[in-house]
Motif scaffolding. Structure first.
Motif, PDB file in Angstrom:
ATOM      1  N   PRO A   1      -7.167 -17.056  -3.834  1.00  0.00           N
ATOM      2  CA  PRO A   1      -6.127 -18.010  -3.514  1.00  0.00           C
ATOM      3  C   PRO A   1      -5.104 -17.281  -2.262  1.00  0.00           C
ATOM      4  O   PRO A   1      -4.632 -17.601  -1.787  1.00  0.00           O
ATOM      5  N   PHE A   2      -5.194 -16.222  -1.991  1.00  0.00           N
ATOM      6  CA  PHE A   2      -4.769 -15.455  -1.066  1.00  0.00           C
ATOM      7  C   PHE A   2      -5.315 -15.561  -0.568  1.00  0.00           C
ATOM      8  O   PHE A   2      -4.199 -15.204   0.814  1.00  0.00           O
ATOM      9  N   TRP A   3      -6.639 -15.322  -0.118  1.00  0.00           N
ATOM     10  CA  TRP A   3      -6.886 -15.248   1.303  1.00  0.00           C
ATOM     11  C   TRP A   3      -6.636 -16.880   1.719  1.00  0.00           C
ATOM     12  O   TRP A   3      -6.655 -17.248   2.817  1.00  0.00           O
ATOM     13  N   VAL A   4      -7.194 -18.081   0.793  1.00  0.00           N
ATOM     14  CA  VAL A   4      -6.589 -19.458   1.192  1.00  0.00           C
ATOM     15  C   VAL A   4      -5.167 -19.246   2.135  1.00  0.00           C
ATOM     16  O   VAL A   4      -5.037 -20.047   3.097  1.00  0.00           O
ATOM     17  N   PHE A   5      -4.320 -18.321   1.178  1.00  0.00           N
ATOM     18  CA  PHE A   5      -2.843 -18.630   1.955  1.00  0.00           C
ATOM     19  C   PHE A   5      -2.639 -17.860   2.857  1.00  0.00           C
ATOM     20  O   PHE A   5      -2.437 -18.344   3.294  1.00  0.00           O
ATOM     21  N   GLY A   6      -2.840 -16.960   3.202  1.00  0.00           N
ATOM     22  CA  GLY A   6      -3.282 -15.381   4.110  1.00  0.00           C
ATOM     23  C   GLY A   6      -3.744 -16.552   5.115  1.00  0.00           C
ATOM     24  O   GLY A   6      -3.081 -16.553   6.450  1.00  0.00           O
ATOM     25  N   ALA A   7      -5.437 -17.219   5.049  1.00  0.00           N
ATOM     26  CA  ALA A   7      -5.461 -18.120   7.231  1.00  0.00           C
ATOM     27  C   ALA A   7      -4.292 -19.201   7.172  1.00  0.00           C
ATOM     28  O   ALA A   7      -4.182 -19.227   8.357  1.00  0.00           O
ATOM     29  N   ALA A   8      -4.239 -19.222   6.317  1.00  0.00           N
ATOM     30  CA  ALA A   8      -2.783 -20.460   6.501  1.00  0.00           C
ATOM     31  C   ALA A   8      -1.973 -19.816   8.044  1.00  0.00           C
ATOM     32  O   ALA A   8      -1.539 -20.440   8.364  1.00  0.00           O
ATOM     33  N   VAL A   9      -1.308 -19.045   7.216  1.00  0.00           N
ATOM     34  CA  VAL A   9       0.230 -18.540   7.696  1.00  0.00           C
ATOM     35  C   VAL A   9       0.250 -17.469   8.436  1.00  0.00           C
ATOM     36  O   VAL A   9       0.552 -17.578   9.621  1.00  0.00           O
TER      37      VAL A   9
ATOM     38  N   LEU B   1      -7.214  -6.939   1.486  1.00  0.00           N
ATOM     39  CA  LEU B   1      -7.208  -5.975   0.853  1.00  0.00           C
ATOM     40  C   LEU B   1      -6.037  -6.139   0.548  1.00  0.00           C
ATOM     41  O   LEU B   1      -5.612  -4.529   1.462  1.00  0.00           O
ATOM     42  N   PRO B   2      -4.559  -6.295   0.195  1.00  0.00           N
ATOM     43  CA  PRO B   2      -3.038  -5.942   0.161  1.00  0.00           C
ATOM     44  C   PRO B   2      -2.956  -4.925  -0.846  1.00  0.00           C
ATOM     45  O   PRO B   2      -1.644  -5.185  -1.712  1.00  0.00           O
ATOM     46  N   PHE B   3      -3.099  -3.850  -0.998  1.00  0.00           N
ATOM     47  CA  PHE B   3      -2.709  -2.580  -1.299  1.00  0.00           C
ATOM     48  C   PHE B   3      -1.330  -1.984  -1.308  1.00  0.00           C
ATOM     49  O   PHE B   3      -0.644  -1.211  -1.602  1.00  0.00           O
TER      50      PHE B   3
ATOM     51  N   VAL C   1       1.248  -5.429  -6.218  1.00  0.00           N
ATOM     52  CA  VAL C   1       1.945  -4.654  -7.594  1.00  0.00           C
ATOM     53  C   VAL C   1       0.233  -5.379  -8.694  1.00  0.00           C
ATOM     54  O   VAL C   1      -0.080  -4.959  -8.670  1.00  0.00           O
ATOM     55  N   TYR C   2       0.471  -7.088  -8.491  1.00  0.00           N
ATOM     56  CA  TYR C   2      -0.918  -7.460  -9.210  1.00  0.00           C
ATOM     57  C   TYR C   2      -2.105  -6.633  -9.041  1.00  0.00           C
ATOM     58  O   TYR C   2      -3.084  -6.803 -10.341  1.00  0.00           O
ATOM     59  N   LEU C   3      -3.088  -6.225  -7.475  1.00  0.00           N
ATOM     60  CA  LEU C   3      -3.721  -5.394  -7.242  1.00  0.00           C
ATOM     61  C   LEU C   3      -3.990  -4.489  -7.663  1.00  0.00           C
ATOM     62  O   LEU C   3      -4.313  -3.975  -8.001  1.00  0.00           O
ATOM     63  N   TRP C   4      -2.683  -3.695  -8.007  1.00  0.00           N
ATOM     64  CA  TRP C   4      -2.607  -2.612  -8.551  1.00  0.00           C
ATOM     65  C   TRP C   4      -3.464  -2.514  -9.665  1.00  0.00           C
ATOM     66  O   TRP C   4      -3.290  -1.535 -10.652  1.00  0.00           O
ATOM     67  N   LEU C   5      -2.255  -3.293 -10.354  1.00  0.00           N
ATOM     68  CA  LEU C   5      -2.582  -2.870 -11.559  1.00  0.00           C
ATOM     69  C   LEU C   5      -3.613  -3.054 -12.398  1.00  0.00           C
ATOM     70  O   LEU C   5      -4.376  -3.258 -13.571  1.00  0.00           O
ATOM     71  N   LEU C   6      -4.895  -4.756 -11.470  1.00  0.00           N
ATOM     72  CA  LEU C   6      -5.532  -4.912 -12.105  1.00  0.00           C
ATOM     73  C   LEU C   6      -6.881  -3.624 -11.831  1.00  0.00           C
ATOM     74  O   LEU C   6      -7.609  -3.117 -12.808  1.00  0.00           O
ATOM     75  N   VAL C   7      -5.835  -2.909 -11.212  1.00  0.00           N
ATOM     76  CA  VAL C   7      -7.084  -1.520 -11.094  1.00  0.00           C
ATOM     77  C   VAL C   7      -7.160  -0.507 -11.538  1.00  0.00           C
ATOM     78  O   VAL C   7      -7.861  -0.071 -11.926  1.00  0.00           O
ATOM     79  N   LEU C   8      -5.776  -0.827 -12.264  1.00  0.00           N
ATOM     80  CA  LEU C   8      -5.025   0.540 -13.544  1.00  0.00           C
ATOM     81  C   LEU C   8      -5.773  -0.499 -14.602  1.00  0.00           C
ATOM     82  O   LEU C   8      -5.503   0.285 -15.597  1.00  0.00           O
TER      83      LEU C   8
END
Length: 392
Positions: free
Chosen positions: A73-81, A111-113, A134-141
């Protein structure tokens, strides 16, 4: 987010999304002190992550699937903006916090780290990108955090609290992107850990009096810190003050999740599940697109016969707020399939109604590869022991 959550927790996610949209549409500082919206979203995310990790059994299998559910979903959003920012001419200014799009930083849109680069014209559209970071970092952790929280829950909870305290008093002074990462994780890891505890059924074992004292005390302390440090941050808006955000979110989420066992009557309410499922299964899309929808609403109203009624009056504001909700619902229907795609489900315009499966050995045998969710309050000691063994 966790598709097996109770109707009550799903309703909290819906209220959280409504609070996010409302505070963005009406930027009044006091609105941020009404409901711990982002904290609820992170708690729901923590519960979903724990469920996925238990199902995957191994962190190596968990992370690609969980990351895909977040990033598609983030990539879809990123492509648009990104397209919109390039079409407008990518202007930037270091004073405004914007940056050029270069090969050295463009990968952050994949990869929005850290926060990816944005243009001056698009700065107001990407206010939700920090949430993905923040969500991506929490998933990694999540694998080590879940292992630690099931063995030493209180000691694990003190880690983000201690990190925030060290930064707040100035003993540790991270700078730039590192500061954003440390402060973001410190502010919301506690809510993520509460999501773990809720998923495992550990929160109902916390005495009501203890949850009430700790919840009200932390939330009140967060509000007090926000008001006390208003001169420092220029406003008492909660999201501007990481320490206040952490305290208010921790207290509010603890209270709200502790109420879950008493709210099971919501499961029997007719007609509520389709509405809750629409927002719950599309929550990431809704959060990402809120600022875009708010920005486009005036132009959308101007292109309709309602344009004469869009005035600088209370009725005009109500019209704009209503139109914002209509546009957001449209986005959920048109782009919500990206969350299905990321989660490995068949893409649909509307989420599929999931029929409840009767509990019992037969229900478990249908999906032997998936760890069944157990409702909070009925987790027994043997179940907890099996979960710990699997995590180890």
């Amino acid at each position: 987010m966790n598709r097996r959550e109770s109707a009550y927790v799903k309703s909290l996610v819906v209220v959280a999304l409504a609070a996010v949209l409302t505070t963005a549409a009406f930027p009044q500082p006091w609105l941020t002190l009404v409901f711990p919206a982002v904290g609820v979203l992170f708690a729901a995310g923590g519960a979903a992550a724990a469920s996925r990790l238990d199902a995957a059994r191994r962190g190596r299998a968990f992370l690609p699937r969980a990351a895909a559910a977040l990033l598609v979903p983030f990539w879809v959003f990123g492509a648009a903006v990104i397209t919109a920012m390039l079409a407008a001419g990518w202007s930037w200014s270091a004073e405004e916090g914007t940056a050029p799009l270069t090969w050295d930083t463009a990968w952050l849109w994949l990869l929005p780290f850290a926060d990816p680069p944005v243009s001056s014209d698009g700065f107001g559209l990407v206010g939700a990108v920090w949430f993905i970071r923040v969500y991506l970092w929490l998933l990694v952790l999540t694998p080590p955090l879940l292992w630690l929280s099931r063995r030493w829950p209180l000691r694990t909870m003190t880690v983000p609290l201690g990190a925030m305290a060290l930064v707040t008093v100035g003993i540790v002074n991270p700078l730039g992107a590192t500061a954003d990462i440390v402060l973001g994780l410190s502010a919301y890891t506690t809510c993520w850990l509460l999501g773990f505890a809720h998923r495992d059924g550990r929160l109902p074992h916390v005495p009501v009096s203890t949850a009430l004292v700790l919840g009200v005390g932390c939330a009140a302390a967060g509000i007090a810190v926000a008001l006390w440090q208003e001169p420092l941050y220029g406003s008492y808006r909660l999201e501007l003050n990481p320490a206040a955000t952490m305290l208010f979110s921790l207290g509010g989420v603890l209270l709200l999740l502790r109420l879950d066992p008493w709210m099971r009557w919501m499961e029997r309410v007719r007609g509520i599940h389709p509405v809750l499922s629409l927002f719950h299964s599309r929550s990431l899309t809704a959060f990402l697109w809120v600022n875009v929808v708010i920005t486009l609403t005036p132009a959308a109203i101007a292109a309709t016969p309602l344009a004469p009624y869009h005035t600088a009056t209370t009725s005009g504001e109500v019209l704009e707020y209503t139109a914002t909700w209509v546009l957001l619902l449209t986005v959920l229907v048109v782009l919500g399939w990206s969350e299905d795609l990321g989660a490995g489900r068949r893409p649909r315009l509307l989420p599929r109604r999931r029929h409840r499966v009767a509990a019992g050995p037969a229900a478990v045998a249908v999906r032997p590869d998936v760890t069944p969710d157990v409702a909070p309050g009925v987790v027994t000691a043997p179940v907890v022991q099996v979960t710990r063994s699997a995590a180890a």
